[in-house]
Design an enzyme around this catalytic site. Structure first.
Site, PDB file in Angstrom:
ATOM      1  N   SER A 287       4.961   0.989  -4.140  1.00  0.00           N
ATOM      2  CA  SER A 287       6.304   0.594  -4.582  1.00  0.00           C
ATOM      3  C   SER A 287       6.372   0.404  -6.096  1.00  0.00           C
ATOM      4  O   SER A 287       7.350   0.813  -6.733  1.00  0.00           O
ATOM      5  CB  SER A 287       6.773  -0.665  -3.854  1.00  0.00           C
ATOM      6  OG  SER A 287       6.209  -1.813  -4.417  1.00  0.00           O
TER       7      SER A 287
ATOM      8  N   ASP B  49      -2.007   6.672  -7.341  1.00  0.00           N
ATOM      9  CA  ASP B  49      -0.631   6.327  -6.953  1.00  0.00           C
ATOM     10  C   ASP B  49       0.383   7.011  -7.866  1.00  0.00           C
ATOM     11  O   ASP B  49       1.302   7.696  -7.403  1.00  0.00           O
ATOM     12  CB  ASP B  49      -0.402   4.812  -7.033  1.00  0.00           C
ATOM     13  CG  ASP B  49      -0.913   4.084  -5.806  1.00  0.00           C
ATOM     14  OD1 ASP B  49      -1.753   4.659  -5.093  1.00  0.00           O
ATOM     15  OD2 ASP B  49      -0.474   2.945  -5.565  1.00  0.00           O
TER      16      ASP B  49
ATOM     17  N   GLY C 102       0.796  -1.230   0.000  1.00  0.00           N
ATOM     18  CA  GLY C 102       0.000   0.000   0.000  1.00  0.00           C
ATOM     19  C   GLY C 102       0.824   1.272   0.000  1.00  0.00           C
ATOM     20  O   GLY C 102       0.284   2.352   0.215  1.00  0.00           O
ATOM     21  N   LEU C 103       2.139   1.149  -0.247  1.00  0.00           N
ATOM     22  CA  LEU C 103       2.991   2.345  -0.236  1.00  0.00           C
ATOM     23  C   LEU C 103       3.420   2.766  -1.645  1.00  0.00           C
ATOM     24  O   LEU C 103       4.263   3.641  -1.805  1.00  0.00           O
ATOM     25  CB  LEU C 103       4.229   2.109   0.637  1.00  0.00           C
ATOM     26  CG  LEU C 103       3.941   1.922   2.136  1.00  0.00           C
ATOM     27  CD1 LEU C 103       5.225   1.615   2.896  1.00  0.00           C
ATOM     28  CD2 LEU C 103       3.282   3.161   2.726  1.00  0.00           C
TER      29      LEU C 103
ATOM     30  N   ALA D 205       4.639   1.838  -8.591  1.00  0.00           N
ATOM     31  CA  ALA D 205       4.660   3.119  -9.317  1.00  0.00           C
ATOM     32  C   ALA D 205       5.979   3.850  -9.071  1.00  0.00           C
ATOM     33  O   ALA D 205       6.525   4.493  -9.971  1.00  0.00           O
ATOM     34  CB  ALA D 205       3.491   3.988  -8.888  1.00  0.00           C
ATOM     35  N   ALA D 206       6.520   3.738  -7.859  1.00  0.00           N
ATOM     36  CA  ALA D 206       7.774   4.440  -7.552  1.00  0.00           C
ATOM     37  C   ALA D 206       8.947   3.832  -8.324  1.00  0.00           C
ATOM     38  O   ALA D 206       9.781   4.553  -8.881  1.00  0.00           O
ATOM     39  CB  ALA D 206       8.045   4.391  -6.046  1.00  0.00           C
TER      40      ALA D 206
HETATM   41  O1  PMV Z   1      -1.589   0.705  -4.432  1.00  0.00           O
HETATM   42  P1  PMV Z   1      -2.289   0.742  -3.118  1.00  0.00           P
HETATM   43  O2  PMV Z   1      -2.366  -0.560  -2.411  1.00  0.00           O
HETATM   44  O3  PMV Z   1      -1.830   1.890  -2.286  1.00  0.00           O
HETATM   45  O4  PMV Z   1      -3.872   1.044  -3.396  1.00  0.00           O
HETATM   46  C1  PMV Z   1      -4.288   2.020  -4.263  1.00  0.00           C
HETATM   47  C2  PMV Z   1      -5.577   2.594  -3.798  1.00  0.00           C
HETATM   48  C3  PMV Z   1      -6.849   1.922  -4.277  1.00  0.00           C
HETATM   49  O5  PMV Z   1      -7.860   2.937  -4.125  1.00  0.00           O
HETATM   50  C4  PMV Z   1      -7.201   0.739  -3.393  1.00  0.00           C
HETATM   51  C5  PMV Z   1      -6.803   1.462  -5.719  1.00  0.00           C
HETATM   52  C6  PMV Z   1      -6.715   2.599  -6.721  1.00  0.00           C
HETATM   53  O6  PMV Z   1      -6.397   2.301  -7.878  1.00  0.00           O
HETATM   54  O7  PMV Z   1      -6.989   3.763  -6.395  1.00  0.00           O
END
Ligand code: PMV
Length: 314
Positions: A104, A148, A101-102, A106-107
């Protein structure tokens, strides 16, 4: 050649999952936790070496389909710049835990794209880089909202609504956030798919939860702009309860959230896709130590602090 590029991790303050359905969400970069890319000359064509994944990815830009996110990033950059692959190895290294959820994925892709541009002596405007990383995010997540890549590429707090221009969040005070990792990795794609299945089977009920999240995100923006930590904490608590009803919390996340609140946090919630990964707690500076200790005792695999401060703008 001495090129090193990077990109930050991110957390979602409020609004995850509902953002996929057109509701707003607020995300902030975590600049102290980053993914890095380094460029070295090589004689074997363009290669991407991922230290963390222990893999070497050759980039074949003529392949019909590419399902490796790193190779896809490189191919999209080369296509965008109409360039041939340079004779370099790009070494990737990331301090950001994977699938937690941080941001990683995309970064790492953002750091890689920047390194490849630098190796080619070229630059991509941030809006184009953002669109490109969004394409790569689809490989990781299926139907990402785009939050993200946006917060990570621009490295600014964002008030994000899908398919709308990025909106400014003025930070009206300093907000101290303690971030704790459950140690359990979780797939954002499967959490998003789970919410979709719920949405399809219990449409009205789930729509009401998403509407409630959308409203509290709008209120949270006001709290951030006015520097109101206690009120923002209350909204984070409400957001966590709504995410529980969307079935994306987990026993580990709930345990850490409770530990943070019992130790005096203003508010706490899961952050990101959920079902594992990280939670965040908003704390007063004088309770940071107590909350950090409580989270560690409650089983957090890693705990660290970041500050959302007045200077941050988007
Ligand atoms: O990539 P994560 O695990 O931080 O989640 C992204 C956030 C969600 O709303 C769950 C998915 C999205 O595409 O916005």
């Amino acid at each position: 050649m001495n090129i090193q590029t990077s990109a930050p991790a991110k957390i979602i303050l409020v609004g995850e999952h509902a953002v996929v359905y057109g509701k707003p969400a607020i995300a902030v970069p975590v600049s102290s936790l980053r993914a890095y890319a380094e460029v070295e000359p090589s004689s074997g064509g363009l290669q991407i070496a991922s230290a963390d994944l222990d893999e070497m990815v050759p980039v074949d830009i003529s392949a019909a389909t590419i399902d490796n996110a790193l190779a896809l990033t490189a191919r999209l950059v080369l296509q965008k710049l109409a360039a041939s692959p340079p004779e370099v190895t790009i070494r990737l290294h990331s301090d950001i835990p994977i699938a937690s959820g941080l941001g990683s994925g995309a970064a790492v892709s953002t750091a890689l794209a920047r390194a490849l541009c630098a190796a080619l002596n070229a630059a991509l405007p941030e809006a184009e880089l953002n669109a490109l990383i969004y394409e790569v995010e689809k490989v990781y997540h299926g139907t990402p909202s785009g939050i993200d890549n946006t917060v990570i590429v621009y490295e600014h707090p964002v008030y994000f609504v899908r398919q709308q221009p990025i909106q400014t969040v003025v930070i009206g005070g300093d907000f101290m956030l303690v971030i704790a990792d459950t140690g359990r990795s979780a797939s954002t794609r499967s959490a998003v798919d789970g919410v979709r299945a719920l949405y399809d089977s219990r449409h009205e009920q789930v729509q009401a939860l998403l509407d409630d999240i959308g409203e509290l995100v709008a209120q949270a923006r006001g709290c951030i702009e006015r520097g109101q930590a206690q009120a923002l904490g209350d909204l984070m608590n409400r957001n966590h309860a709504l995410l529980q009803q969307l079935t994306v919390s987990s026993p580990e996340l709930d345990r850490l959230v409770k530990a943070a609140l019992d130790a005096g946090a203003f508010g706490a919630k899961l952050s990101g896709g959920g079902r594992g990964g990280n939670m965040i707690a908003l704390v007063a500076p004088d309770s940071e130590g107590k909350v950090t200790d409580a989270l560690t005792r409650a089983g957090a695999a890693r705990v660290f602090t970041t500050i959302l401060g007045r200077r941050a703008r988007c």
